[in-house]
Design an enzyme around this catalytic site. Structure first.
Site, PDB file in Angstrom:
ATOM      1  N   PRO A   1     -42.476 -24.081  15.669  1.00 24.03           N
ATOM      2  CA  PRO A   1     -41.421 -23.131  15.983  1.00 24.03           C
ATOM      3  C   PRO A   1     -40.147 -23.803  16.466  1.00 24.03           C
ATOM      4  O   PRO A   1     -40.181 -24.663  17.340  1.00 24.03           O
ATOM      5  CB  PRO A   1     -42.013 -22.290  17.110  1.00 24.03           C
ATOM      6  CG  PRO A   1     -43.422 -22.661  17.219  1.00 24.03           C
ATOM      7  CD  PRO A   1     -43.626 -23.942  16.549  1.00 24.03           C
ATOM      8  N   GLU A   2     -39.052 -23.370  15.906  1.00 24.28           N
ATOM      9  CA  GLU A   2     -37.733 -23.738  16.401  1.00 24.28           C
ATOM     10  C   GLU A   2     -37.153 -22.492  17.061  1.00 24.28           C
ATOM     11  O   GLU A   2     -37.856 -21.496  17.224  1.00 24.28           O
ATOM     12  CB  GLU A   2     -36.854 -24.233  15.250  1.00 24.28           C
ATOM     13  CG  GLU A   2     -37.492 -25.364  14.461  1.00 24.28           C
ATOM     14  CD  GLU A   2     -36.608 -25.873  13.339  1.00 24.28           C
ATOM     15  OE1 GLU A   2     -35.380 -25.827  13.477  1.00 24.28           O
ATOM     16  OE2 GLU A   2     -37.148 -26.315  12.322  1.00 24.28           O
TER      17      GLU A   2
END
Length: 291
Positions: A2-3
């Site tokens: 996840p960013e």
DNA sequence: CGTTACACCTGAGGGC
DNA sequence: TGCCCTCAGGTGTAAC
């Protein structure tokens, strides 16, 4: 994993299941580097606390508790926060793309990768933190204290501006792609959106940061904010592991222009997208469009 | 400051 | 089927 957009998508979905609820029970797997605060202490600190707010700083989630302390969460590469509802079960238990089996079960059965489970004093659902690779992190922060992980962060990438980038790149010979991944510059940028924003700006990832003009810094930041904003709108990128907390895929993987598109034709000019390695990270760009 | 390597983990997928 | 290799949205450290 996840960013910023994936973490923000997670925050928005999970906040209603956390905020305002009082924790009655904390269940964990055994002590490991995943727990920056050891499991026993975590149980003691969290039990009885009400969650006041869930905020995001870059790729970190911060649950603020009613005694002024807070719980810091990082999803690492494969972390997932979700409730035990049926939709969560779907993609967490089934292979991606496998047929849905509605009769299978209506709650997620915690497995050996489910490292943290929170139960509450109401009739709502339990909240689970699962992380296959265990690169995620859980840290309890005492009231009034901060943590270097947070204080080191630059401004949130959603507020990236060319002024800041121009100033931060002066005197830096490092390639601009690697600089973008530095959380001390713009917090929340990761490998996908670094590549995508460079494509939007027409800037080659190998360029020395201090050689970017002010105009290029402006363009890069505009592209970055656009890409992040659009990705949040679509629920993030589901490319290898990430799914939304409700178990569904995000939508941004269908809109990415270069990331994980090696050898595919550039959407703008048809030139084959190139993949190189910068700072030990896979990097994708169009050799024609990005100067 | 900067680059490189490595470390922390697990699992998927390709080649043979 | 198995084995061996490479790869993965991240971060932190140490060596040079």
């Amino acid at each position: 994993m996840p960013e910023l957009p994936e973490v923000e998508t997670t925050r928005r979905s999970i906040a209603p299941h956390l905020v305002g609820r009082r924790i009655t029970q904390v269940t964990t797997t055994r002590a490991s580097y995943f727990f920056l605060t050891p499991p026993r202490e975590l149980e003691q600190r969290l039990t009885g606390r009400r969650i006041a707010q869930l905020t995001r700083r870059g790729k970190y989630l911060l649950a603020e508790l009613d005694d002024g302390s807070s719980l810091l969460l990082h999803l690492g590469m494969t972390g997932q926060l979700f409730t035990a509802s049926a939709r969560s079960v779907r993609l967490l238990n089934a292979t991606r793309g496998a047929a849905l089996q509605p009769e299978a079960q209506d709650t997620f059965a915690p497995d050996l990768h489910t490292h943290l489970i929170l139960d509450f004093d109401d009739a709502g659902e339990r909240v689970l933190f699962r992380d296959v690779r265990k690169f995620g992190k859980v840290l309890w922060i005492p009231a009034g204290k901060s943590d270097p992980r947070l204080s080191k962060l630059g401004v949130d990438a959603l507020t990236a501006s060319g002024d800041v980038l121009f100033e931060r790149t002066r005197g830096r010979k490092i390639n601009v792609k690697t600089l973008l991944l530095d959380q001390g510059v713009f917090a929340g940028v990761g490998n996908i959106y670094a590549d995508e924003s460079l494509f939007r700006a027409g800037v080659r990832p190998t360029r020395a940061a201090n050689k970017l003009s002010k105009k290029e810094c402006d363009k890069l930041c505009v592209g970055l904010v656009q890409v992040l904003t659009r990705s949040i709108e679509t629920g993030g990128s589901s490319i290898s592991d990430y799914v939304r907390p409700d178990g569904s895929d995000g939508g941004y993987q269908n809109e990415r222009k270069v990331y994980a598109r090696e050898h595919e034709p550039c959407s703008a000019c048809g030139t084959a997208i190139k993949r190189i390695v910068l700072g030990a990270r896979s990097t994708h760009y169009c050799p024609h469009c990005q100067k």
